[in-house]
Design a protein around this motif. Structure first.
Motif, PDB file in Angstrom:
ATOM      1  N   GLY A  10      11.892   7.951   9.621  1.00  0.00           N
ATOM      2  CA  GLY A  10      12.001   6.635  10.233  1.00  0.00           C
ATOM      3  C   GLY A  10      11.130   6.512  11.477  1.00  0.00           C
ATOM      4  O   GLY A  10      10.448   5.498  11.679  1.00  0.00           O
ATOM      5  N   GLU A  68       8.710  13.110   3.477  1.00  0.00           N
ATOM      6  CA  GLU A  68       9.224  12.637   2.184  1.00  0.00           C
ATOM      7  C   GLU A  68       9.268  13.769   1.169  1.00  0.00           C
ATOM      8  O   GLU A  68      10.217  13.886   0.389  1.00  0.00           O
ATOM      9  CB  GLU A  68       8.364  11.486   1.668  1.00  0.00           C
ATOM     10  CG  GLU A  68       8.646  10.169   2.375  1.00  0.00           C
ATOM     11  CD  GLU A  68       8.199   8.966   1.568  1.00  0.00           C
ATOM     12  OE1 GLU A  68       8.643   8.824   0.414  1.00  0.00           O
ATOM     13  OE2 GLU A  68       7.396   8.180   2.108  1.00  0.00           O
ATOM     14  N   GLY A 112      15.327   1.121   6.593  1.00  0.00           N
ATOM     15  CA  GLY A 112      16.160   1.841   5.621  1.00  0.00           C
ATOM     16  C   GLY A 112      16.342   3.297   5.979  1.00  0.00           C
ATOM     17  O   GLY A 112      17.442   3.846   5.860  1.00  0.00           O
ATOM     18  N   TRP A 113      15.256   3.937   6.434  1.00  0.00           N
ATOM     19  CA  TRP A 113      15.346   5.348   6.813  1.00  0.00           C
ATOM     20  C   TRP A 113      16.265   5.520   8.010  1.00  0.00           C
ATOM     21  O   TRP A 113      17.082   6.445   8.062  1.00  0.00           O
ATOM     22  CB  TRP A 113      13.974   5.917   7.129  1.00  0.00           C
ATOM     23  CG  TRP A 113      12.984   5.859   5.996  1.00  0.00           C
ATOM     24  CD1 TRP A 113      11.798   5.207   5.964  1.00  0.00           C
ATOM     25  CD2 TRP A 113      13.102   6.517   4.717  1.00  0.00           C
ATOM     26  NE1 TRP A 113      11.162   5.391   4.758  1.00  0.00           N
ATOM     27  CE2 TRP A 113      11.944   6.190   3.974  1.00  0.00           C
ATOM     28  CE3 TRP A 113      14.077   7.314   4.132  1.00  0.00           C
ATOM     29  CZ2 TRP A 113      11.727   6.650   2.682  1.00  0.00           C
ATOM     30  CZ3 TRP A 113      13.868   7.784   2.834  1.00  0.00           C
ATOM     31  CH2 TRP A 113      12.711   7.454   2.134  1.00  0.00           C
ATOM     32  N   SER A 141       5.282   0.338  10.421  1.00  0.00           N
ATOM     33  CA  SER A 141       5.877  -0.087   9.143  1.00  0.00           C
ATOM     34  C   SER A 141       7.364  -0.313   9.387  1.00  0.00           C
ATOM     35  O   SER A 141       8.228   0.406   8.860  1.00  0.00           O
ATOM     36  CB  SER A 141       5.667   0.991   8.073  1.00  0.00           C
ATOM     37  OG  SER A 141       4.316   1.343   7.974  1.00  0.00           O
ATOM     38  N   HIS A 163       7.504   6.074  10.553  1.00  0.00           N
ATOM     39  CA  HIS A 163       7.197   4.706  10.117  1.00  0.00           C
ATOM     40  C   HIS A 163       7.203   3.733  11.293  1.00  0.00           C
ATOM     41  O   HIS A 163       6.427   2.760  11.305  1.00  0.00           O
ATOM     42  CB  HIS A 163       8.161   4.271   9.018  1.00  0.00           C
ATOM     43  CG  HIS A 163       7.780   4.781   7.664  1.00  0.00           C
ATOM     44  ND1 HIS A 163       6.694   4.291   6.968  1.00  0.00           N
ATOM     45  CD2 HIS A 163       8.300   5.760   6.891  1.00  0.00           C
ATOM     46  CE1 HIS A 163       6.578   4.936   5.811  1.00  0.00           C
ATOM     47  NE2 HIS A 163       7.542   5.837   5.741  1.00  0.00           N
ATOM     48  N   GLY A 210       9.592  -2.648   8.656  1.00  0.00           N
ATOM     49  CA  GLY A 210      10.474  -3.015   7.553  1.00  0.00           C
ATOM     50  C   GLY A 210      10.881  -1.803   6.736  1.00  0.00           C
ATOM     51  O   GLY A 210      12.050  -1.646   6.360  1.00  0.00           O
ATOM     52  N   THR A 211       9.903  -0.923   6.469  1.00  0.00           N
ATOM     53  CA  THR A 211      10.193   0.315   5.734  1.00  0.00           C
ATOM     54  C   THR A 211      11.073   1.241   6.560  1.00  0.00           C
ATOM     55  O   THR A 211      11.972   1.911   6.038  1.00  0.00           O
ATOM     56  CB  THR A 211       8.881   1.040   5.376  1.00  0.00           C
ATOM     57  OG1 THR A 211       8.054   0.151   4.637  1.00  0.00           O
ATOM     58  CG2 THR A 211       9.143   2.293   4.558  1.00  0.00           C
ATOM     59  N   ALA A 212      10.818   1.250   7.864  1.00  0.00           N
ATOM     60  CA  ALA A 212      11.549   2.161   8.755  1.00  0.00           C
ATOM     61  C   ALA A 212      13.048   1.854   8.782  1.00  0.00           C
ATOM     62  O   ALA A 212      13.869   2.766   8.922  1.00  0.00           O
ATOM     63  CB  ALA A 212      10.977   2.085  10.165  1.00  0.00           C
ATOM     64  N   SER A 268       0.664   9.210   9.212  1.00  0.00           N
ATOM     65  CA  SER A 268       0.652   8.990   7.765  1.00  0.00           C
ATOM     66  C   SER A 268       0.929  10.296   7.023  1.00  0.00           C
ATOM     67  O   SER A 268       1.735  10.339   6.080  1.00  0.00           O
ATOM     68  CB  SER A 268      -0.687   8.405   7.321  1.00  0.00           C
ATOM     69  OG  SER A 268      -1.759   9.276   7.696  1.00  0.00           O
TER      70      SER A 268
END
Length: 349
Positions: free
Chosen positions: A249, A225, A263-264, A257, A252, A259-261, A218
């Motif tokens: 990525g 970021e 995009g990265w 995570s 995540h 779904g979030t990963a 985390s």
């Protein structure tokens, strides 16, 4: 004339004109040979040697610095500076034990009485210990430097020292995880005091890598970021941005995570492609495939494992090819095609 050349050489060094500085000091040394003053010749040799060290020519610099040492029993007005420059030359030549010996001599001649100088000495000693593959001793030097920088109200330098300390602590495996996490937290708290955005971004990136190694994902993601927001322009910065996207990525993925990963991973793969880093692009495709698999999209997983396999073949990464084949086997099995799965497993073998 010698004094004029010396002043001109120092001015050139201050302006970053190394070639001009070396030329002035060489002329001064040549002229000093016509005088009856050994002390003047040694002073000129010192100036030339220090200039060579500063311009990245340690071997040449050491040759003249050793000529500038005072005779036995003779007082040396600038002995501390001499020892520091000799140390820097030895470090440049990767003769780290000799460099450390000269650090001790410099300290003994009052060169490190100021807090900043003491801390700088500890940082350079830490670098020498790293060169000697003694990361635990290096870490202690960096930690000592950081304490001194904090006491001297130099948060920027303290953050850099703490960042180097955490990396050395992780490398040495002689420190408890809670100790390393504490150093990373202290470094993180100093980051906002750093006015230079490029340096601040680099340190946030290093902090993120440290937290990743400690599996505190985390905080790793948060640090990546912050580093990402500070990326500048130009190809080196684009490469750094691609690496940060890839690390973000991966963090995540570790946090589940997925779904979030996605995009990265996609942004990282595209940017690695743009800067021509095919192997790293393959790693991003592999991470993307894993995230798709965990989200139950096995068709997308198989497609991305194929992209990863090709990238690893293009870059000659045998281990990457094996991992991609194994992932393809799993994806094909879950898509109900055991024959293809067996083929990919055999290729992995």
């Amino acid at each position: 004339e010698i004094e004029g050349l010396t002043r001109a050489g120092r001015r050139a060094l201050a302006l970053g004109d190394a070639r001009e500085a070396v030329g002035c000091f060489r002329k001064a040394l040549r002229l000093s040979g016509d005088t009856a003053s050994p002390r003047l010749r040694r002073a000129c040799a010192f100036n030339l040697g220090a200039a060579y060290v500063e311009t990245g020519k340690p071997r040449k610099g050491l040759e003249f610095l050793l000529q500038s040492q005072p005779l036995v029993g003779e007082s040396g007005e600038h002995l501390g500076d001499l020892y520091f420059n000799v140390e820097a030359a030895h470090e440049g030549l990767r003769d780290f034990p000799k460099a450390l010996e000269y650090f001790g001599e410099a300290a003994g001649h009052g060169r490190v009485t100021q807090a900043g100088s003491r801390a700088g000495t500890r940082v350079q000693m830490g670098c020498c210990y790293l060169g000697m593959r003694e990361p635990a001793r290096a870490a202690r030097c960096f930690l000592d430097a950081a304490r001194t920088y904090v006491a001297a109200a130099s948060p920027e330098a303290a953050a850099v020292a703490l960042s180097r300390a955490s990396g050395s602590m992780l490398q040495s495996r002689q420190f408890r995880e809670v100790e390393i996490a504490g150093v990373l937290a202290r470094c993180r708290s100093l980051c906002e005091s750093i006015p230079d955005p490029a340096l601040r971004g680099k340190i946030y990136g290093d902090i993120g890598l440290g937290y990743s190694q400690l599996r505190i994902f985390s905080l790793a993601a948060e640090s990546f970021e912050r580093a990402l927001a500070l990326c500048g322009s130009g190809e080196p910065e684009r490469r750094r941005e691609a690496a940060l996207l890839q690390n973000l990525g991966a963090a995540h993925n570790a946090l589940r995570s997925f779904g979030t990963a996605l995009g990265w991973h996609q942004r990282a793969a595209a940017l690695h492609s743009a800067v021509g880093n095919r192997r790293a692009q393959g790693q991003c495709f592999g991470n993307l495939a894993y995230a798709c698999s965990r989200l139950g999209n096995h068709e997308a997983a198989a497609e991305n494992y194929l992209h990863a396999l090709q990238a690893f073949r293009d870059s000659g990464d045998v281990r990457g090819q094996w991992q991609a084949c194994e992932g393809l086997g799993v994806a094909c099995f879950r898509l109900g095609d055991p024959q293809k799965a067996i083929g990919h497993y055999k290729e992995a073998l």
